[in-house]
Scaffold this active site. Structure first.
Site, PDB file in Angstrom:
ATOM      1  N   PRO A 120      -9.286  59.141  40.689  1.00  0.00           N
ATOM      2  CA  PRO A 120     -10.345  59.107  39.937  1.00  0.00           C
ATOM      3  C   PRO A 120     -10.181  58.904  38.388  1.00  0.00           C
ATOM      4  O   PRO A 120     -10.253  59.865  37.748  1.00  0.00           O
ATOM      5  CB  PRO A 120     -10.825  60.720  40.162  1.00  0.00           C
ATOM      6  N   LYS A 121      -9.645  57.656  38.151  1.00  0.00           N
ATOM      7  CA  LYS A 121      -9.267  57.369  36.863  1.00  0.00           C
ATOM      8  C   LYS A 121     -10.317  56.914  36.022  1.00  0.00           C
ATOM      9  O   LYS A 121     -11.232  56.023  36.142  1.00  0.00           O
ATOM     10  CB  LYS A 121      -8.203  56.345  36.797  1.00  0.00           C
ATOM     11  N   LYS A 122     -10.244  57.447  34.496  1.00  0.00           N
ATOM     12  CA  LYS A 122     -11.167  56.892  33.505  1.00  0.00           C
ATOM     13  C   LYS A 122     -10.296  56.640  32.341  1.00  0.00           C
ATOM     14  O   LYS A 122      -9.212  57.207  32.010  1.00  0.00           O
ATOM     15  CB  LYS A 122     -12.223  57.979  33.116  1.00  0.00           C
TER      16      LYS A 122
END
Length: 252
Positions: A120-122
């Site tokens: 779940p990368k931002k």
């Protein structure tokens, strides 16, 4: 380009110039600062997806400095991992970590992490710095400070066995790929392991962490109710590829 060429060459997007190469993905001198803190158990239960089960009321907040990695380069990452249990179809119970949120400063591991494993990368601006006797870790989303964490620099050496045991546990995340009409095309619980781990040193010391509200960087959704433990360690390792352990789109 022929149909067969599309099938042969399709690995990641864009088709003709993917944002990242094929693995394996090896990391050298990967530095971890992990601060474990207590939080609201009701919020933990609300955020951890079945069939995972939360263990207690703790969260591991991780800052990871990666100066040398195959294909992904030099970058820094941070995020929250929640201790969980997973019960397989055969009844086997595993303890591991559910990756709730991740923020980092490099396009290739954002694209690769999301497309391959479902991390779940931002995009954000995490930073680790050694300031005299203190390790200082911050996360900015744009110009806004979202996390501030500090730790005493190498106050006491840690027994390597518990660190290696923790690194041997699986991690879980939800991989979501939308269809072209915005309905879910893929929605899976994915498991992966770190492999070929070499632990080069591990230390502990006093630690503190503050989490600040932000509309798009929701680390404060799991508020800190007090630090439980902190560790600082240096490794070489290989990031193992994932496997699907539950498909949410299959009929029960």
């Amino acid at each position: 380009m022929k149909l067969a060429d599309v099938r042969k060459n399709a690995f990641a997007m864009p088709l003709n110039n993917p944002a990242f190469p094929r693995g394996p993905y090896k990391f050298y001198n990967r530095e971890f600062i992990v601060i474990s803190y207590r939080t609201d158990p009701d919020i933990v239960r609300a955020l951890v997806p079945e069939p995972l089960e939360p263990i207690g009321d703790t969260v591991n907040y991780e800052f990871i400095r990666m100066p040398d990695s195959n294909g992904f380069g030099d970058y820094t990452e941070t995020g929250q991992v929640i201790p969980v249990r997973f019960r397989g179809d055969d009844g086997t119970v595993q303890e591991g970590g559910y990756v709730h949120a991740m923020y980092l400063d490099d396009n290739a591991p954002i694209a690769g992490g999301r497309e391959i494993w479902g991390f779940p990368k931002k995009l954000a601006k995490p930073k680790i710095s050694h300031q005299s006797e203190t390790i200082v870790c911050t996360l900015h989303f744009g110009t806004v400070l979202c996390v501030s964490a500090t730790m005493g620099y190498k106050h006491r050496e840690l027994d390597p066995a518990p660190i290696l045991a923790g690194l041997a546990k699986p991690s879980f995340m939800i991989k979501i790929i939308p269809h072209v009409d915005c309905t879910p095309r893929i929605c899976e619980l994915v498991r992966y392991y770190c492999k070929d781990v070499t632990l080069k040193g591990a230390w502990t010391g006093p630690a503190a962490i503050e989490l600040f509200e932000h509309a798009l960087c929701d680390v404060a959704r799991l508020p800190s109710r007090g630090v439980v433990a902190a560790s600082h360690y240096l490794t070489d390792l290989t990031l193992g590829l994932g496997e699907v352990v539950y498909d949410y789109l299959k009929e029960p």
